[in-house]
Design an enzyme around this catalytic site. Structure first.
Site, PDB file in Angstrom:
ATOM      1  CG  ASP A 206      -0.318  -0.103   2.488  1.00  0.00           C
ATOM      2  OD1 ASP A 206       1.059  -0.072   2.592  1.00  0.00           O
ATOM      3  OD2 ASP A 206      -0.882   0.062   3.607  1.00  0.00           O
TER       4      ASP A 206
ATOM      5  CG  HIS B 248      20.828   4.922 -19.351  1.00  0.00           C
ATOM      6  ND1 HIS B 248      20.003   4.343 -20.151  1.00  0.00           N
ATOM      7  CD2 HIS B 248      21.059   6.037 -19.918  1.00  0.00           C
ATOM      8  CE1 HIS B 248      19.616   5.216 -21.343  1.00  0.00           C
ATOM      9  NE2 HIS B 248      20.282   6.397 -20.918  1.00  0.00           N
TER      10      HIS B 248
ATOM     11  CG  ASP C 226      23.455  12.522 -16.795  1.00  0.00           C
ATOM     12  OD1 ASP C 226      22.687  13.711 -16.356  1.00  0.00           O
ATOM     13  OD2 ASP C 226      23.353  12.249 -17.652  1.00  0.00           O
TER      14      ASP C 226
ATOM     15  CG  ASP D 173      19.890  16.082 -18.670  1.00  0.00           C
ATOM     16  OD1 ASP D 173      20.582  15.402 -18.063  1.00  0.00           O
ATOM     17  OD2 ASP D 173      19.598  15.523 -19.873  1.00  0.00           O
TER      18      ASP D 173
ATOM     19  CG  HIS E 230      25.148   9.742 -25.968  1.00  0.00           C
ATOM     20  ND1 HIS E 230      25.198  11.020 -26.006  1.00  0.00           N
ATOM     21  CD2 HIS E 230      26.335   9.415 -25.221  1.00  0.00           C
ATOM     22  CE1 HIS E 230      26.306  11.461 -25.158  1.00  0.00           C
ATOM     23  NE2 HIS E 230      26.710  10.638 -24.755  1.00  0.00           N
TER      24      HIS E 230
ATOM     25  CG  HIS F 271      17.568  15.155 -24.411  1.00  0.00           C
ATOM     26  ND1 HIS F 271      16.973  15.880 -23.407  1.00  0.00           N
ATOM     27  CD2 HIS F 271      18.658  14.544 -23.882  1.00  0.00           C
ATOM     28  CE1 HIS F 271      17.642  15.751 -22.395  1.00  0.00           C
ATOM     29  NE2 HIS F 271      18.711  14.966 -22.497  1.00  0.00           N
TER      30      HIS F 271
ATOM     31  CG  HIS G 279      15.205  12.142 -22.377  1.00  0.00           C
ATOM     32  ND1 HIS G 279      15.351  10.714 -22.668  1.00  0.00           N
ATOM     33  CD2 HIS G 279      16.118  12.863 -22.120  1.00  0.00           C
ATOM     34  CE1 HIS G 279      16.460  10.485 -22.355  1.00  0.00           C
ATOM     35  NE2 HIS G 279      17.098  11.745 -21.982  1.00  0.00           N
TER      36      HIS G 279
ATOM     37  CD  GLU H 116      22.815  14.631 -23.300  1.00  0.00           C
ATOM     38  OE1 GLU H 116      23.178  13.642 -22.556  1.00  0.00           O
ATOM     39  OE2 GLU H 116      21.592  14.947 -23.227  1.00  0.00           O
TER      40      GLU H 116
ATOM     41  CE1 TYR I 195      29.846   8.616 -21.631  1.00  0.00           C
ATOM     42  CE2 TYR I 195      29.562   8.853 -23.949  1.00  0.00           C
ATOM     43  CZ  TYR I 195      29.385   9.034 -22.865  1.00  0.00           C
ATOM     44  OH  TYR I 195      28.499  10.363 -22.733  1.00  0.00           O
TER      45      TYR I 195
ATOM     46  NE  ARG J 261      26.015  12.179 -19.953  1.00  0.00           N
ATOM     47  CZ  ARG J 261      26.200  11.061 -19.655  1.00  0.00           C
ATOM     48  NH1 ARG J 261      26.849  10.180 -20.434  1.00  0.00           N
ATOM     49  NH2 ARG J 261      25.710  10.688 -18.566  1.00  0.00           N
TER      50      ARG J 261
ATOM     51  CD  GLU K  92      22.877  16.455 -20.165  1.00  0.00           C
ATOM     52  OE1 GLU K  92      22.974  15.418 -19.235  1.00  0.00           O
ATOM     53  OE2 GLU K  92      21.826  16.365 -20.734  1.00  0.00           O
TER      54      GLU K  92
HETATM   55  N1  GLY Z   1      20.202  12.465 -17.999  1.00  0.00           N
HETATM   56  C1  GLY Z   1      19.563  12.079 -19.124  1.00  0.00           C
HETATM   57  C2  GLY Z   1      20.259  12.327 -20.294  1.00  0.00           C
HETATM   58  O1  GLY Z   1      21.257  13.173 -20.114  1.00  0.00           O
HETATM   59  O2  GLY Z   1      19.599  12.234 -21.524  1.00  0.00           O
HETATM   60 MN    MN Z   2      21.891  13.950 -18.349  1.00  0.00          MN
HETATM   61 MN    MN Z   3      20.633  14.729 -21.379  1.00  0.00          MN
END
Ligand code: GLY
Ligand code: MN
Ligand code: MN
Length: 436
Positions: free
Chosen positions: A35, A238, A255, A266, A345, A349, A356, A379, A383, A400, A402
């Protein structure tokens, strides 16, 4: 609350509908176990049009000569409010949020039957919530079954999110203000995390520093599960386990961004656990930073969505050749996609109510041109997993960087500048006394 901004958006959607009825429900509450529920998060489309934060609610818009906005929501319930807190109830919701009328959610099935009758178009987005789909189909079928009484059911169903996605792409003044606050708080959290980082601490301890700063500054929640990835974990895109110790000589990739009044930031920063970059780390870091600068330089009105990505890829691919990660020509490794082994990647976005965010990236088969008021991330990353054919000094370096950009009249503004990203700035900040 600035209810006018929400009313303006409803008016705009009503105009674009032309005729018919729209139904935009909010998100359901979700059980975590037995619950206990997950923390509640409203639906972004519903919130965009209402500002109304409670579960069990739906917005109904009726287009035409005298357009109407109706809210269906929970009734007041003094007993439940003792346990679960305040509910507006229809009357207070109508007055506070500025709807033409508000009605109990329990009356929705019967009301929908009445309201759908005679409408030519139902504007509703099928396929996102089976319970709501079922509710709408039942209401439609009830109206269809009434045909012998001279009633017409909507002949057409249109996806209301198509227009809403377009609207959400370009942020208004109020949205940009919320995004600035999310960006500021998130940048402060990254600074706090950098100060707190040291060999021997655990990834989750640094995650706790981020969470502390988010909530201390009034952000309601993280905008997504934070990634706090030391060493080789940074090469798992991820990675959210955040369970490992931080080691001297390794990098830490974070991140993380918060959500403020429903808007996301982000940010990713990567920095040395010890506070000092090694020469190899420095080489890869400067490469990713140069790629990010090249991408940011492409963000301006009229530029196609993909221009920042293309610019970043060019810089990164050249760097991979220089670092002996790849062999061949620049055009060759771009053409073949060989660079994707180390940069798999895309460079950004849309960002907004959702991390996103809503909105198409191509229109009529072409990358969409940027316009002022759009918000996006930039970003790039690199890697490098350990492998025999990779120079040993570069093994397990994952980087990375971003930031969040707002397209302006003549270029872009970086909303997340306050999170340090040059090597000099990062090393200086990490010499300051820690947060531990
Ligand atoms: N934190 C998700 C991205 O960078 O897309
Ligand atoms: Mn991110
Ligand atoms: Mn992002």
């Amino acid at each position: 609350m600035d209810i006018q901004a929400f009313a303006d958006r409803r008016a705009r959607l009503l105009r674009s509908m032309g005729r018919g009825i729209a139904v935009i429900p909010t998100a359901p509450e979700r059980v975590r176990n037995r619950d206990s529920h997950y923390p509640y998060r409203h639906d972004s489309y519903f919130y965009y049009l209402t500002g109304f934060p409670e579960p069990e609610a739906a917005l109904v818009l009726i287009a035409g000569d005298s357009p109407q906005a109706l809210l269906f929501c929970r009734e007041k319930d003094p007993d439940k409010e003792v346990w679960d807190g305040f509910r507006h109830g229809p009357e207070a919701a109508r007055a506070t949020f500025g709807f033409d009328a508000a009605l109990p959610i329990a009356s929705l099935d019967d009301k929908l039957f009445e309201l759908l009758a005679g409408q030519p178009v139902l504007h509703y987005s099928m396929g996102h919530d089976a319970n709501w789909d079922d509710c709408l189909v039942k209401a439609l079928n009830r109206v269809r079954a009434d045909v012998r009484n001279g009633v017409h059911a909507p002949a057409e169903i249109r996806d209301v999110r198509v227009e809403l996605d377009e609207m959400r792409l370009v942020k208004d003044t109020r949205e940009i203000a919320d995004m600035r606050r999310a960006a500021d708080i998130s940048a402060a959290a990254h600074r706090r995390a950098m100060r707190a980082t040291a060999p021997g601490r655990f990834e989750y301890e640094i995650e706790a520093e981020l969470a502390h700063e988010f909530r201390r500054c009034g952000a309601q929640a993280p905008a997504y599960s934070p990634i706090v990835a030391g060493g080789a974990n940074a090469c798992i895109l991820h990675y959210v386990g955040n369970s490992q110790p931080l080691r001297d000589g390794e990098l830490l990739l974070i991140d993380a961004g918060c959500e403020v009044d429903s808007y996301a930031a982000d940010i990713t920063r990567t920095f040395p656990v010890s506070g000092k970059f090694s020469p190899a780390q420095r080489d890869v870091y400067e490469l990713v930073l140069a790629a990010q600068r090249a991408a940011i330089a492409q963000i301006a009105p009229g530029q196609p969505w993909d221009a920042p990505h293309e610019a970043a890829v060019r810089v990164l691919a050249q760097g991979m050749l220089d670092l002996k990660l790849l062999t061949g020509s620049l055009d060759g490794v771009i053409e073949s996609g060989a660079y994707r082994r180390f940069y798999m990647h895309r460079t950004g976005h849309w960002l907004g109510l959702d991390v996103h965010d809503a909105g198409e990236y191509k229109v009529g088969g072409q990358w969409r041109p940027l316009v002022p008021g759009m918000t996006l991330t930039v970003e790039p990353g690199c890697y490098i997993r350990a492998a025999e054919d990779v120079p040993r000094g570069l093994w397990d370096i994952g980087i990375r960087i971003e930031d969040n950009a707002l397209v302006t009249a003549d270029g872009c503004e970086i909303l997340t500048e306050a999170a340090p990203k040059s090597i000099v700035e990062i090393e200086a900040l990490m010499r300051e006394p820690g947060g531990a």
